[in-house]
Design a protein around this motif. Sequence first.
Motif, PDB file in Angstrom:
ATOM      1  N   GLN A 149      -5.057  -9.709   3.282  1.00 33.26           N
ATOM      2  CA  GLN A 149      -6.118  -9.855   4.276  1.00 33.26           C
ATOM      3  C   GLN A 149      -6.111  -8.700   5.270  1.00 33.26           C
ATOM      4  OE1 GLN A 149      -7.073 -13.675   6.039  1.00 33.26           O
ATOM      5  NE2 GLN A 149      -5.849 -14.745   4.494  1.00 33.26           N
ATOM      6  N   LEU A 150      -4.916  -8.232   5.642  1.00 32.47           N
ATOM      7  CA  LEU A 150      -4.839  -7.082   6.541  1.00 32.47           C
ATOM      8  C   LEU A 150      -5.458  -5.845   5.901  1.00 32.47           C
ATOM      9  CD1 LEU A 150      -1.234  -7.521   7.981  1.00 32.47           C
ATOM     10  CD2 LEU A 150      -3.367  -7.617   9.299  1.00 32.47           C
ATOM     11  N   THR A 151      -5.228  -5.661   4.612  1.00 33.53           N
ATOM     12  CA  THR A 151      -5.793  -4.518   3.897  1.00 33.53           C
ATOM     13  C   THR A 151      -7.322  -4.601   3.872  1.00 33.53           C
ATOM     14  OG1 THR A 151      -3.811  -4.292   2.526  1.00 33.53           O
ATOM     15  CG2 THR A 151      -5.837  -3.313   1.683  1.00 33.53           C
ATOM     16  N   ARG A 152      -7.855  -5.775   3.586  1.00 33.27           N
ATOM     17  CA  ARG A 152      -9.306  -5.949   3.546  1.00 33.27           C
ATOM     18  C   ARG A 152      -9.909  -5.823   4.948  1.00 33.27           C
ATOM     19  NH1 ARG A 152     -10.632 -11.341   0.333  1.00 33.27           N
ATOM     20  NH2 ARG A 152     -12.746 -10.609   0.849  1.00 33.27           N
ATOM     21  N   TYR A 153      -9.211  -6.353   5.941  1.00 32.67           N
ATOM     22  CA  TYR A 153      -9.699  -6.257   7.316  1.00 32.67           C
ATOM     23  C   TYR A 153      -9.802  -4.802   7.755  1.00 32.67           C
ATOM     24  CZ  TYR A 153      -9.661  -6.879  12.420  1.00 32.67           C
ATOM     25  OH  TYR A 153      -9.960  -6.828  13.764  1.00 32.67           O
ATOM     26  N   TRP A 154      -8.804  -3.992   7.408  1.00 35.25           N
ATOM     27  CA  TRP A 154      -8.813  -2.572   7.774  1.00 35.25           C
ATOM     28  C   TRP A 154      -9.980  -1.858   7.106  1.00 35.25           C
ATOM     29  CZ3 TRP A 154      -7.780   0.848  11.109  1.00 35.25           C
ATOM     30  CH2 TRP A 154      -7.561   2.197  10.811  1.00 35.25           C
ATOM     31  N   GLU A 155     -10.305  -2.236   5.889  1.00 33.58           N
ATOM     32  CA  GLU A 155     -11.401  -1.581   5.170  1.00 33.58           C
ATOM     33  C   GLU A 155     -12.753  -1.829   5.833  1.00 33.58           C
ATOM     34  OE1 GLU A 155     -11.434   0.548   2.734  1.00 33.58           O
ATOM     35  OE2 GLU A 155      -9.242   0.585   2.630  1.00 33.58           O
ATOM     36  N   THR A 156     -12.883  -2.901   6.600  1.00 32.83           N
ATOM     37  CA  THR A 156     -14.180  -3.215   7.208  1.00 32.83           C
ATOM     38  C   THR A 156     -14.561  -2.258   8.324  1.00 32.83           C
ATOM     39  OG1 THR A 156     -13.219  -4.770   8.819  1.00 32.83           O
ATOM     40  CG2 THR A 156     -13.915  -5.668   6.672  1.00 32.83           C
ATOM     41  N   PHE A 157     -13.587  -1.594   8.945  1.00 35.24           N
ATOM     42  CA  PHE A 157     -13.949  -0.679  10.039  1.00 35.24           C
ATOM     43  C   PHE A 157     -13.203   0.657   9.980  1.00 35.24           C
ATOM     44  CE2 PHE A 157     -10.670  -3.555  11.702  1.00 35.24           C
ATOM     45  CZ  PHE A 157      -9.721  -2.672  12.171  1.00 35.24           C
ATOM     46  N   ARG A 158     -12.511   0.914   8.872  1.00 31.97           N
ATOM     47  CA  ARG A 158     -11.818   2.197   8.729  1.00 31.97           C
ATOM     48  C   ARG A 158     -12.829   3.335   8.679  1.00 31.97           C
ATOM     49  NH1 ARG A 158     -10.035   5.582   4.510  1.00 31.97           N
ATOM     50  NH2 ARG A 158     -10.957   4.205   2.926  1.00 31.97           N
ATOM     51  N   GLN A 159     -12.612   4.367   9.467  1.00 28.40           N
ATOM     52  CA  GLN A 159     -13.461   5.547   9.470  1.00 28.40           C
ATOM     53  C   GLN A 159     -12.965   6.570   8.447  1.00 28.40           C
ATOM     54  OE1 GLN A 159     -16.314   5.606  11.490  1.00 28.40           O
ATOM     55  NE2 GLN A 159     -15.629   3.467  11.726  1.00 28.40           N
ATOM     56  N   HIS A 160     -13.795   7.556   8.170  1.00 31.55           N
ATOM     57  CA  HIS A 160     -13.499   8.530   7.119  1.00 31.55           C
ATOM     58  C   HIS A 160     -12.165   9.243   7.353  1.00 31.55           C
ATOM     59  CE1 HIS A 160     -14.117  11.563   4.055  1.00 31.55           C
ATOM     60  NE2 HIS A 160     -13.903  12.513   4.951  1.00 31.55           N
ATOM     61  N   ASP A 161     -11.848   9.536   8.605  1.00 31.84           N
ATOM     62  CA  ASP A 161     -10.629  10.287   8.910  1.00 31.84           C
ATOM     63  C   ASP A 161      -9.415   9.384   9.142  1.00 31.84           C
ATOM     64  OD1 ASP A 161     -11.993  12.686   8.728  1.00 31.84           O
ATOM     65  OD2 ASP A 161     -12.527  12.701  10.865  1.00 31.84           O
TER      66      ASP A 161
END
Length: 270
Positions: A149-161
């Motif tokens: 869930q932490l991995t998926r949560y990070w993907e929701t707002f991770r920026q390109h850099d």
Amino acid sequence: MTNTTTLPQVLHFTDPGLREQIEAMPEGTALIGISTTGRAIAVDLNAESPHILVCTATGGGSTTVLRSLTAQFLHQGAHALVLDVKRISHLWAKALPTVTHRGNIAGIHDALLGLADELKRRNQLPDHDLADIPRLIVAIDFAGGTLHQLTRYWETFRQHDDPQTSPAVTALEEALWTGRSARVHVLLDGNPRTSILGAAHELFATVILARFTADTWRRLAPIASPAPKSSKQPGSAHIVQNGTSHPAQLLLMTDAEAAEWLTATAAKED
């Protein structure tokens, strides 16, 4: 405790003399269970076991193990970060002043980022100052689901850099690698896969296995081979330390017992 050739049927916190035995243990040491020889099997966070892995099938008692161990360290003066993604597994801890309890994934993410800052702060302290800081227990229930869930949560707002790996997961890995020097210890309930935690899953010097498969045993306790027969008796488990497997009956402590014990401890200190 007297020696016996069979496991006790149940090992309750309220058994005569057991609470006193637990309270007499040195700081940083906690009872896990009683072996088939009647010997107390404990973990010593100051020695070879900075982190503990609990891996069981459903109904194997992993939540109870996390509760009983965390409660013992709290009784000794530790603080705890309890990550409870199911939100109901560790309600006993929510009202305790030395516990930070997080259930929703956003809160768990932020708590682990805070853990990274605390690790950095502690590792910059001189040894004599660090010795005066309470030990920190990081108890993670249902770790596999939490990490995903932490991995998926990070993907929701991770920026390109931004880094591809969730910084919360990275913080947990850092706690596993450097926790000993910072008096930070991870108690993890789950079946860690290298795809998420990398080689950090190898840093658990104490592994508690119940209702396990042969494949799980080979991955998590390869030195203590061959795999023994798994038991479905409630509280029955194998505690692997220093390459040796100890069949044992685990300490059972209920939510109410943990909360009442620690509330009474806090009242005495006040």
